[in-house]
Design an enzyme around this catalytic site. Sequence first.
Site, PDB file in Angstrom:
ATOM      1  N   HIS A 157      31.992  63.594  69.726  1.00 43.19           N
ATOM      2  CA  HIS A 157      31.060  63.686  68.603  1.00 43.19           C
ATOM      3  C   HIS A 157      29.721  64.265  69.062  1.00 43.19           C
ATOM      4  O   HIS A 157      29.191  65.204  68.458  1.00 43.19           O
ATOM      5  CB  HIS A 157      30.875  62.281  68.004  1.00 43.19           C
ATOM      6  CG  HIS A 157      29.972  62.230  66.805  1.00 43.19           C
ATOM      7  ND1 HIS A 157      30.409  61.875  65.541  1.00 43.19           N
ATOM      8  CD2 HIS A 157      28.647  62.471  66.673  1.00 43.19           C
ATOM      9  CE1 HIS A 157      29.394  61.902  64.701  1.00 43.19           C
ATOM     10  NE2 HIS A 157      28.312  62.262  65.348  1.00 43.19           N
ATOM     11  N   GLU A 158      29.169  63.716  70.127  1.00 46.66           N
ATOM     12  CA  GLU A 158      27.853  64.172  70.585  1.00 46.66           C
ATOM     13  C   GLU A 158      27.916  65.563  71.208  1.00 46.66           C
ATOM     14  O   GLU A 158      26.975  66.351  71.085  1.00 46.66           O
ATOM     15  CB  GLU A 158      27.245  63.162  71.569  1.00 46.66           C
ATOM     16  CG  GLU A 158      27.107  61.750  71.020  1.00 46.66           C
ATOM     17  CD  GLU A 158      26.370  61.673  69.684  1.00 46.66           C
ATOM     18  OE1 GLU A 158      25.549  62.563  69.395  1.00 46.66           O
ATOM     19  OE2 GLU A 158      26.614  60.709  68.924  1.00 46.66           O
ATOM     20  N   HIS A 195      27.421  68.129  68.593  1.00 46.49           N
ATOM     21  CA  HIS A 195      25.994  68.354  68.305  1.00 46.49           C
ATOM     22  C   HIS A 195      25.375  69.239  69.374  1.00 46.49           C
ATOM     23  O   HIS A 195      24.638  70.186  69.073  1.00 46.49           O
ATOM     24  CB  HIS A 195      25.228  67.025  68.262  1.00 46.49           C
ATOM     25  CG  HIS A 195      25.564  66.178  67.083  1.00 46.49           C
ATOM     26  ND1 HIS A 195      25.738  66.683  65.814  1.00 46.49           N
ATOM     27  CD2 HIS A 195      25.746  64.833  66.981  1.00 46.49           C
ATOM     28  CE1 HIS A 195      26.022  65.694  64.983  1.00 46.49           C
ATOM     29  NE2 HIS A 195      26.030  64.553  65.666  1.00 46.49           N
TER      30      HIS A 195
END
Lengths: 233, 109
Positions: free
Chosen positions: A112-113, A116
């Site tokens: 997920h990170e 980003h």
Amino acid sequence: MDQTKQEGEYGYDLFPERQARKYKKGSIAESLFTFNHKCQVMLQFAMETSPYAKLLLSAMTSSGCKALRDRHFSCEDCDGTVSGGFDAASSQIVLCQNNIHQQSHMNRVVTHELIHAFDHCRAHVDWFNNLRHLACSEIRAANLSGDCSFSNEVARLNFGLKQHHQECVRGRALRSILAVRKISREEAEKIVNEVFDTCFNDHTPFGRIPHSKKDAKFAYRDYENRDRYYANL
Amino acid sequence: MDRSAEISWRPPRACDNYWSEFRHCKSLWNHFHHYYTYGTSPSCQQWQEDYNNCREWEKHRDTEAKEALQRSERNRVAEQKKFTPVWKLRQDPPRDWHLPLNQEKPQDS
């Protein structure tokens, strides 16, 4: 910029160790009183074995942002139930060592990170001032990291089948925005709706929505063969 | 120039890859995931056609098979690019990505 204003407005209050560490890095107190070592071990394992993470790390290296474990990842204690975050100001992925206790969870948070971080690397994402950019990256991260898999949703007691994945992505993107910005729910919903179609269909660098490890392995295989692919189109 | 390109062309993916994508597409799990995401059944026919064209090219260097395969893959790429991005893509990575921590960094542009 006023420090307290920034902390409150941009969600930094969820990550108190971004301002001041409780225990000195590498100290005995840190290893005795926190889950730091366990977090580091799980992170290493995720980076080496998760096909999701490996693909994202390769893609970032190709884009000029090689992610180094010591520089770009930080295991810290966080507030509440948040699992992780991406700090654009320091180019670091924060992993909440007090809230991540299983390898599968770590794999998902790292993916997920990294999404980003990947967006930060390949585009001019205005994390602090443009809510549409923030919403877009959150939609992509919820969509592509496995956050919204059927099993994860069932574990949260969200039972849904037909097109439930999209509902979940919307909901999680909304929650992520509301957690770090002081805006109304209606405003956040409006922004998510505006950018949803574009961002839900942006599957870079996977080329597909990876629902399972097998999907992710196929995506990784495609990524490794991209030179041959584009040369012969 | 054209001739050497003709000689050195090979299918964008190995033929086995088309076959494994087809098998994966047809699997129960994939049907489930597709329904869970889009509310419909996936269509896997194209993968099978691509596999067949790939093998045709390998065996007989069939130009029609080659062109059909190229068309199909270009279509796939176009499908992925159908949307207008919300952000502007960078030409270079962020300047402060590799800077060590605890240094004064300019606000990223």
